[in-house]
Design a protein around this motif. Sequence first.
Motif, PDB file in Angstrom:
ATOM      1  N   SER A   1       0.777  -1.190  -0.085  1.00 58.18           N
ATOM      2  CA  SER A   1      -0.012  -0.036  -0.125  1.00 58.18           C
ATOM      3  C   SER A   1       0.809   1.289   0.057  1.00 58.18           C
ATOM      4  O   SER A   1       0.276   2.365  -0.410  1.00 58.18           O
ATOM      5  N   VAL A   2       2.116   1.253   0.509  1.00 56.67           N
ATOM      6  CA  VAL A   2       3.032   2.475   0.724  1.00 56.67           C
ATOM      7  C   VAL A   2       3.236   2.936  -0.808  1.00 56.67           C
ATOM      8  O   VAL A   2       3.145   4.200  -0.849  1.00 56.67           O
ATOM      9  N   PHE A   3       3.643   2.173  -1.706  1.00 57.65           N
ATOM     10  CA  PHE A   3       4.300   2.749  -2.838  1.00 57.65           C
ATOM     11  C   PHE A   3       3.161   3.467  -3.568  1.00 57.65           C
ATOM     12  O   PHE A   3       3.256   4.413  -4.110  1.00 57.65           O
ATOM     13  N   PRO A   4       1.922   2.667  -4.089  1.00 57.23           N
ATOM     14  CA  PRO A   4       0.848   3.350  -4.867  1.00 57.23           C
ATOM     15  C   PRO A   4       0.528   4.621  -4.014  1.00 57.23           C
ATOM     16  O   PRO A   4       0.063   5.692  -4.605  1.00 57.23           O
ATOM     17  N   GLY A   5       0.473   4.414  -2.768  1.00 53.30           N
ATOM     18  CA  GLY A   5      -0.020   5.690  -1.743  1.00 53.30           C
ATOM     19  C   GLY A   5       0.956   7.025  -2.079  1.00 53.30           C
ATOM     20  O   GLY A   5       0.483   7.964  -2.148  1.00 53.30           O
ATOM     21  N   ALA A   6       2.255   6.323  -1.926  1.00 52.82           N
ATOM     22  CA  ALA A   6       3.244   7.500  -2.358  1.00 52.82           C
ATOM     23  C   ALA A   6       3.164   8.002  -3.437  1.00 52.82           C
ATOM     24  O   ALA A   6       3.292   9.529  -3.842  1.00 52.82           O
ATOM     25  N   ALA A   7       2.661   7.310  -4.477  1.00 52.46           N
ATOM     26  CA  ALA A   7       2.498   7.846  -5.832  1.00 52.46           C
ATOM     27  C   ALA A   7       1.657   8.837  -5.949  1.00 52.46           C
ATOM     28  O   ALA A   7       1.845   9.963  -6.627  1.00 52.46           O
ATOM     29  N   VAL A   8       0.366   8.722  -5.450  1.00 52.42           N
ATOM     30  CA  VAL A   8      -0.532   9.642  -5.395  1.00 52.42           C
ATOM     31  C   VAL A   8      -0.350  10.593  -4.652  1.00 52.42           C
ATOM     32  O   VAL A   8      -0.633  11.922  -5.203  1.00 52.42           O
ATOM     33  N   PHE A   9       0.294  10.806  -3.588  1.00 49.46           N
ATOM     34  CA  PHE A   9       0.832  11.819  -2.657  1.00 49.46           C
ATOM     35  C   PHE A   9       1.550  12.590  -3.636  1.00 49.46           C
ATOM     36  O   PHE A   9       1.380  13.945  -3.600  1.00 49.46           O
ATOM     37  N   VAL A  10       2.660  11.792  -4.051  1.00 46.79           N
ATOM     38  CA  VAL A  10       3.748  12.893  -4.777  1.00 46.79           C
ATOM     39  C   VAL A  10       2.977  13.430  -6.139  1.00 46.79           C
ATOM     40  O   VAL A  10       3.327  14.848  -6.388  1.00 46.79           O
ATOM     41  N   SER A  11       2.048  12.949  -6.770  1.00 42.19           N
ATOM     42  CA  SER A  11       1.598  13.441  -8.125  1.00 42.19           C
ATOM     43  C   SER A  11       0.583  14.691  -7.565  1.00 42.19           C
ATOM     44  O   SER A  11       0.579  15.752  -8.215  1.00 42.19           O
ATOM     45  N   VAL A  12      -0.175  14.344  -6.368  1.00 42.96           N
ATOM     46  CA  VAL A  12      -0.941  15.334  -6.123  1.00 42.96           C
ATOM     47  C   VAL A  12      -0.310  16.844  -5.456  1.00 42.96           C
ATOM     48  O   VAL A  12      -0.754  17.802  -5.684  1.00 42.96           O
ATOM     49  N   LEU A  13       0.653  16.222  -4.743  1.00 37.45           N
ATOM     50  CA  LEU A  13       1.736  17.565  -4.133  1.00 37.45           C
ATOM     51  C   LEU A  13       2.062  18.341  -5.452  1.00 37.45           C
ATOM     52  O   LEU A  13       2.106  19.571  -5.583  1.00 37.45           O
ATOM     53  N   ALA A  14       2.727  17.634  -6.652  1.00 37.04           N
ATOM     54  CA  ALA A  14       3.261  18.208  -7.702  1.00 37.04           C
ATOM     55  C   ALA A  14       2.309  19.194  -8.326  1.00 37.04           C
ATOM     56  O   ALA A  14       2.620  20.401  -8.613  1.00 37.04           O
ATOM     57  N   PHE A  15       1.169  18.649  -8.445  1.00 37.48           N
ATOM     58  CA  PHE A  15       0.056  19.615  -9.287  1.00 37.48           C
ATOM     59  C   PHE A  15      -0.425  20.739  -8.136  1.00 37.48           C
ATOM     60  O   PHE A  15      -0.663  21.857  -8.612  1.00 37.48           O
ATOM     61  N   ASN A  16      -0.613  20.395  -6.898  1.00 40.36           N
ATOM     62  CA  ASN A  16      -0.915  21.633  -6.104  1.00 40.36           C
ATOM     63  C   ASN A  16       0.249  22.589  -5.831  1.00 40.36           C
ATOM     64  O   ASN A  16      -0.339  23.727  -6.049  1.00 40.36           O
ATOM     65  N   LEU A  17       1.458  22.223  -6.049  1.00 38.40           N
ATOM     66  CA  LEU A  17       2.506  22.984  -6.008  1.00 38.40           C
ATOM     67  C   LEU A  17       2.359  24.023  -7.254  1.00 38.40           C
ATOM     68  O   LEU A  17       2.429  25.321  -7.281  1.00 38.40           O
ATOM     69  N   PHE A  18       2.178  23.261  -8.326  1.00 35.87           N
ATOM     70  CA  PHE A  18       2.043  24.056  -9.843  1.00 35.87           C
ATOM     71  C   PHE A  18       0.974  24.873  -9.720  1.00 35.87           C
ATOM     72  O   PHE A  18       1.083  26.051 -10.119  1.00 35.87           O
ATOM     73  N   GLY A  19      -0.373  24.378  -9.434  1.00 31.57           N
ATOM     74  CA  GLY A  19      -1.391  25.354  -9.304  1.00 31.57           C
ATOM     75  C   GLY A  19      -1.358  26.491  -8.616  1.00 31.57           C
ATOM     76  O   GLY A  19      -1.716  27.653  -8.748  1.00 31.57           O
ATOM     77  N   ASP A  20      -0.610  26.436  -7.295  1.00 30.22           N
ATOM     78  CA  ASP A  20      -0.827  27.451  -6.222  1.00 30.22           C
ATOM     79  C   ASP A  20       0.491  28.591  -6.930  1.00 30.22           C
ATOM     80  O   ASP A  20       0.110  29.677  -6.742  1.00 30.22           O
ATOM     81  N   SER A  21       1.426  27.968  -7.304  1.00 31.78           N
ATOM     82  CA  SER A  21       2.408  28.960  -8.145  1.00 31.78           C
ATOM     83  C   SER A  21       1.632  29.882  -9.104  1.00 31.78           C
ATOM     84  O   SER A  21       2.077  30.911  -9.518  1.00 31.78           O
ATOM     85  N   MET A  22       0.876  29.158 -10.083  1.00 33.92           N
ATOM     86  CA  MET A  22       0.282  29.725 -11.089  1.00 33.92           C
ATOM     87  C   MET A  22      -0.622  30.672 -10.495  1.00 33.92           C
ATOM     88  O   MET A  22      -0.984  31.926 -11.114  1.00 33.92           O
ATOM     89  N   ARG A  23      -1.525  30.458  -9.211  1.00 33.60           N
ATOM     90  CA  ARG A  23      -2.214  31.511  -8.763  1.00 33.60           C
ATOM     91  C   ARG A  23      -1.635  32.686  -8.308  1.00 33.60           C
ATOM     92  O   ARG A  23      -1.995  33.892  -8.448  1.00 33.60           O
ATOM     93  N   THR A  24      -0.622  32.426  -7.653  1.00 29.00           N
ATOM     94  CA  THR A  24       0.254  33.310  -7.239  1.00 29.00           C
ATOM     95  C   THR A  24       0.953  34.403  -8.192  1.00 29.00           C
ATOM     96  O   THR A  24       0.695  35.542  -8.073  1.00 29.00           O
ATOM     97  N   ILE A  25       1.140  33.716  -9.321  1.00 31.92           N
ATOM     98  CA  ILE A  25       1.662  34.681 -10.561  1.00 31.92           C
ATOM     99  C   ILE A  25       0.735  35.186 -11.063  1.00 31.92           C
ATOM    100  O   ILE A  25       0.764  36.448 -11.459  1.00 31.92           O
ATOM    101  N   LEU A  26      -0.586  34.998 -11.290  1.00 33.78           N
ATOM    102  CA  LEU A  26      -1.448  35.412 -12.003  1.00 33.78           C
ATOM    103  C   LEU A  26      -2.524  36.057 -11.511  1.00 33.78           C
ATOM    104  O   LEU A  26      -3.077  37.123 -12.097  1.00 33.78           O
TER     105      LEU A  26
END
Length: 322
Positions: free
Chosen positions: A280-305
């Motif tokens: 369970s750890v490895f697929p769960g970590a994959a979900v966590f990392v991908s969601v974190l990546a998109f959230n960081l990207f989206g938050d940065s987009m919101r900060t810039i725009l």
Amino acid sequence: MADSSLTHPTRKPRAIGAWLASTGRLLRALLHDPAGAIGLAMIALLGVIALCAPWLPLKDPLQLYIDHRLEAPSAAFWFGTDQVGRDLLSRTIWGARASLSIGMCAVAIGLVLGTGIGLVAGYRAGSWLDETLMKIMEVLASIPLLIWAIALVGITGTDTLHLGFLVISNETKLVLLIGVLYAPGLARLTHSLAKAEAQAEYVAARILQGASGTRIMLSDILPNIVSPVLIQASLLLGVTIIVEASLSFIGLGVQPPTPSWGAMLSDARALIFTDNWWVSVFPGAAVFVSVLAFNLFGDSMRTILDPRRRNARATQLPGGTL
């Protein structure tokens, strides 16, 4: 000099070419924002791994190693194996293809539908077309995604759907469902922005010049409202990863034996209170990392725009302030 094209809608028409030319400055802004740079790098890495999965030296994600069931991570199986002996490293990487492709395609469909409907309805504000389109959006938004998913599975099943020459897999049905259900939120946002822009003086001037409604919407209004819409779409990317994983977890999404993170977590739930943590750890970590990546990207987009957040953070670009 400040580039207002990336910070707030202007009250004058902008050419599509000029808007596209600002993409380079936006990319530089993302790279100079720590959260944006990290998120963009993580998304790029996930995308490269998912795209290159067929050419990576991986074991077959569907092959059963019967003598190695529930084997802990080792030199032979870096992520270990699941309860039927499948290699978890291979399944995690191949699962990225399903999860990321479903997420990006669903958001793209929702963005196109929602922006198009909201743009037309906002430009024709007060007309019967506006009322009809937005009522349909309200109906779609009023029913939870899970109910729609259950209804879709109840009508079409989870098997591949054959409609004449069309062959629609369950993954395709999932993409279309999520995309259509994302459209109402994006449509409401676009509608409110387009409605305000349609009352601006430059739109009246363009009408007097004889410009068609389609040209005004696409060349003048859309470039002036696209920033908030893109911010919302970027934030939805992370949400979609969780939505896909959740639907696959309860058996309404990607169907076995196709690897997906949600389906892998579903297979692992019977082992969650055992010593087989890796299942369970490895697929769960994959979900966590991908969601974190998109959230960081989206938050940065919101900060810039978003000019309010931009002013608070005072984001600087080479050659001037964004």
